[in-house]
Motif scaffolding. Structure first.
Motif, PDB file in Angstrom:
ATOM      1  N   GLU A 255      35.395  44.995  37.408  1.00  0.00           N
ATOM      2  CA  GLU A 255      36.648  44.242  37.388  1.00  0.00           C
ATOM      3  C   GLU A 255      37.768  45.170  36.943  1.00  0.00           C
ATOM      4  O   GLU A 255      37.601  45.965  36.032  1.00  0.00           O
ATOM      5  CB  GLU A 255      36.553  43.055  36.422  1.00  0.00           C
ATOM      6  N   ALA A 262      43.016  38.044  41.507  1.00  0.00           N
ATOM      7  CA  ALA A 262      41.583  37.781  41.595  1.00  0.00           C
ATOM      8  C   ALA A 262      41.038  38.394  42.880  1.00  0.00           C
ATOM      9  O   ALA A 262      41.782  38.929  43.701  1.00  0.00           O
ATOM     10  CB  ALA A 262      41.330  36.281  41.574  1.00  0.00           C
ATOM     11  N   ASP A 490      38.171  36.342  37.649  1.00  0.00           N
ATOM     12  CA  ASP A 490      37.890  36.747  39.013  1.00  0.00           C
ATOM     13  C   ASP A 490      37.226  35.670  39.860  1.00  0.00           C
ATOM     14  O   ASP A 490      36.983  35.868  41.049  1.00  0.00           O
ATOM     15  CB  ASP A 490      37.004  37.998  39.017  1.00  0.00           C
TER      16      ASP A 490
END
Length: 849
Positions: A255, A262, A490
């Motif tokens: 991430e 996202a 996310d």
């Protein structure tokens, strides 16, 4: 009929082979016609008594390359390389090198071809191969290799060599050059090394046990193919020197630490200019560029020196850290540089080209200019904020969880639809406001500092956007059911839930303790805010009391606030409702079970309260006080009357957007002082304000409405909201949302983007206190792609906000129990040029959860 190709192959060619003997005499030889072969001559040189003649033959397609482990850079032995169209194959040698001939064409007897590391021959007699260094020593000798075939040279040290080829009847010599990894035949015409166009496109199939197989589409021109392969064992993977396939990106990515979006994965990279190597870091294992440089690139000077030398243009810089963010929705790789990374356009182009050379990205690689310095770097492909958002389907706003009944409501029907605090509402757009609900899902992206997100933050309820949410199969299958919703950075989770688990969660997480805001109605007269402070919240409300604290911030210059400010205390509101008997009526309603339990009755009765406040005559003494006050400020003709309750702008309860503000103009028949004051007072009993207070267990009878007054901004240059905490990563800093003129930040129109800026509270640039990094850029047409604020204005705004934050952290009571970095205020500001060119004004500050 003879084809052009046949004509070409039957032409008699005379080739000059120029050589020199010891007395430098020029000799010329002529070679007779050769059929089915295109031949061109090269010059040759004699060193001592050795003849050197160079002949480059164009014949069958040849593919030459090197195979290595993409993670370690080590040569790979016994890799099988096959040509897809013909099924011919070969294997890499002990150095990872290979050469592969296709079956097209023929090489006639007596001719040689040399391409990079590979010799190809077809002779009448067996060939002897000898390589000699310039000092006359033999590097290697390989006799009797046969009458035809290919010979792959070993790795040679940097330098020039003489290749001697001989049979019983013929001797030839060639001049070679090695750069240490590849060997080339010298072309004296151009000081380049020979190459040969291939015979069209094909595909190489690359395979080795324990490695991912690869397919390499061959280009129209032969080059040395440097092919990295991915091992199937990645337990100890630290980096790749090349990204050879999407699977490699997946193995390295994590991430992103620096994005508000996202559906994004990120790989950290470092380009080492000294070694001319690109390091694609395993971002799951290595969270900071510095630690990777220390452990793998032998950078031993410490973290501070790394930041001050490898992010800043200076003679000691040789490392270029960056990130590659992959946006799945638009299948695009975005080169991302942190704001502290000082990089000229020239270095940016170099970094971009190295990425293209060492990855599979191709035309999917673009650059996002996240600070104004890079707006001029137009020679590489760039991407706009609009394009980045276009492919995103999911946006996480308030990251938390809750239970509720999933309900679908059209935006046009929202005003007439009752939503309880036990519902998670799915909306086909962005509302200006939503009553207390268990969660919010919109089909339009929101601004992170919009009212509905600030309210969600205050309530501790999830808020997200999902563009296809209205028809999303998972959501539509759960409509009307009790669900669990968890909004993550996310992704999100939504599922059916039981009443038992939901009830347990609500009892533990929703407000349970009644709150009785302090209310003092004794103070009369208009309040000079320079003589007030936060303790006046029980007399003039949170907004006005906080405004007075801004006025008390130390330092030079003074914090710029809207001119002609003062406050109307609770005393006048309380007198107004008592005069009409509303105080008694309200007390009775709050004991009425029908009012408390039936939303339709509650809405009707609240409307009656507001109407009563609006139609009750206002105390003329108050009107005269206000008129006299605003007449004193002769340079302003319009004033803003802003709500300021003791249930607003407080720690744990922002009340954002619950109450109303209104304007009055001198001499205007309808926009009068009386009307503006009564409209603000009436908004204490707005439907959503009442519902919000009920959810937080705030006692309604303890609430009162004061008013903050200052000059209005009829034609502002920009408006914005700033939060004095970094909402996206642990680095100290602020988040700024700012928009052109009166385009709303808190109530944005669908599809409209604003400037969203991460203002980091440190800088590598002398004389600056902040680093400016753009997360999105406004798409308002009037701006023509320009930024809403200048870098100088953002630096100035940051300085003001830091001083206000310090004042509130040290002098205003709070329950944060947190370090200064984590303490947050929500600050509203304007840019206006009515009084002086392009002046910043801080309008409001309130605690931010």
């Amino acid at each position: 009929m003879v084809s052009n190709k046949e004509k070409q192959n039957s032409i008699k060619l005379s080739i000059l082979i120029i050589h020199f003997d010891s007395d430098i005499r020029l000799r010329v030889k002529t070679i007779p016609m050769i059929k089915n072969l295109a031949v061109r001559s090269k010059y040759g040189f004699l060193f001592g008594t050795m003849w050197l003649s160079v002949i480059l033959v164009y014949g069958q397609p040849l593919y030459n390359g090197h195979v290595f482990d993409a993670a370690t850079g080590e040569d790979l032995v016994d890799v099988e390389i096959s040509l897809f169209s013909q099924g011919v194959s070969t294997f890499s040698n002990d150095f990872g090198d290979f050469v592969l001939n296709s079956e097209e064409g023929n090489i006639l007897a007596g001719n040689y071809q040399f391409f990079h590391n590979t010799l190809i021959w077809n002779t009448d007699q067996s060939l002897n191969i000898r390589l000699v260094a310039l000092d006359g020593s033999t590097v290697f000798y390989t006799p009797d290799v046969g009458i035809s075939g290919t010979f792959l040279f070993p790795r040679l040290s940097y330098g020039i060599y003489i290749l001697q080829l001989s049979t019983d009847q013929d001797k030839q010599a060639f001049k070679l050059f090695s750069n240490g990894s590849q060997t080339y035949m010298v072309d004296p015409h151009s000081d380049r090394y020979n190459g040969r166009p291939s015979q069209g496109q094909d595909t190489l199939l690359i395979s080795k046990a324990g490695y991912f197989s690869r397919e390499i589409v061959l280009s129209g021109t032969d080059t040395v193919l440097n092919i990295g392969m991915l091992s199937g064992n990645f337990e100890e993977l630290d980096y790749f020197l090349q990204l050879v396939a999407p699977v490699a990106f997946d193995l390295l990515s994590s991430e992103p630490s620096r994005t508000h979006a996202a559906d994004v994965r990120s790989v950290k990279i470092i380009y080492d200019e000294k070694q001319d190597l690109m390091y694609y870091m395993n971002s799951k294992r290595h969270r900071l560029h510095y630690f990777f440089a220390r452990d793998f690139l032998d950078f031993r000077q410490g973290h501070a020196v790394f930041n001050n030398t490898q992010y800043v243009d200076n003679p000691n810089r040789y490392l270029y850290p960056a990130n590659i963010n992959y946006y799945e929705g638009i299948d695009t790789y975005v080169l991302h540089l942190v704001a502290a990374n000082q990089m000229s356009c020239e270095h940016l182009y170099r970094l971009y080209e190295k990425l293209l050379q060492t990855s599979y990205f191709g035309d999917k690689l673009v650059f996002f200019a996240n600070k104004s310095d890079w707006d001029a770097c137009t020679d590489i492909p760039t991407i706009s904020s609009e394009e980045l958002f276009a492919g995103q389907n999911y946006q996480a706003l308030n990251l938390t969880e809750n239970y509720g009944y999933l309900t679908q409501v059209k935006l046009e029907e929202l005003e007439d639809t009752y939503l309880s605090r036990r519902e998670i509402v799915l909306l086909d757009g962005i509302p200006n406001d939503v009553s207390v609900v268990a969660g919010i899902i919109t089909t339009e992206f929101q601004t992170p500092l919009s009212h509905i997100n600030v309210l969600s933050n205050s309530r501790g309820t999830p808020n997200m956007a999902l563009k296809d949410g209205w028809t999303h199969p998972t959501l539509t299958a759960l409509l009307g059911q009790l669900v669990y919703l968890n909004v993550r950075a996310d992704s999100f989770e939504i599922r059916a839930a039981s009443l038992e688990e939901a009830t347990q969660f609500w009892s533990q997480n929703e407000p349970q303790t009644p709150i009785f805001p302090a209310k003092n109605t004794e103070l009369d007269g208009l309040v000079d805010l320079r003589s007030a402070d936060y303790s006046f919240v029980d007399r003039i409300g949170g907004k006005a009391a906080n405004f007075s604290e801004i006025l008390k911030v130390d330092g030079d210059p003074a914090i710029p606030t809207p001119e002609a400010s003062f406050a109307i205390p609770f005393h006048y509101y309380q007198a107004h409702i008592e005069q009409s008997g509303l105080d008694v009526h309200i007390a009775q309603l709050l004991q009425d079970t029908d009012f408390l339990h039936f939303p339709s009755i509650r809405q009707a009765k609240l409307t009656e309260i507001r109407d009563s406040i609006l139609h009750t005559p206002i105390d003329p003494a108050l009107v005269n006080l206000v008129l006299k006050k605003i007449d004193y400020f002769q340079e302003f003709s319009a004033f803003r009357f802003r709500s300021s309750t003791n249930a607003e702008d407080l720690e744990g309860f922002s009340g954002a957007g619950l109450y109303s503000s209104h304007s009055a103009k001198k001499g205007h028949q309808s926009k009068t002082v009386e009307n503006a004051i009564r409209k603000v007072w009436a908004s204490l009993w707005n439907w959503r304000a009442f519902e919000e207070r009920s959810y937080f267990k705030i006692d309604h009878e303890s609430c009162a409405m004061g008013i903050l007054v200052h000059r209005s901004f009829p034609d502002e240059d920009a408006n914005g909201v700033l939060v004095t905490r970094n909402l996206y990563n642990p680095n100290p800093g602020f988040i700024i949302n700012v928009q052109y003129k009166e385009y709303s930040i808190v109530f944005p129109e669908p599809g409209v983007l604003h400037d969203q800026i991460m203002l980091m509270a440190w800088s590598v640039t002398p004389g600056q206190n902040f680093m400016i990094e753009y997360l999105t850029v406004s798409n308002i047409p009037e701006l023509n792609g320009q930024r809403v604020m200048t870098d100088e204005e953002l630096q100035e705004l940051g300085d003001y906000a830091m001083r206000v934050k310090q004042r509130f952290y040290e002098h205003v009571p709070n329950n944060c129990n947190c370090p200064f970095k984590e303490f947050a205020l929500d600050i509203e500001f304007k840019l206006d040029s009515e009084v002086s060119p392009r002046k910043i004004y801080l309008k409001q500050a309130r605690p931010f959860r």
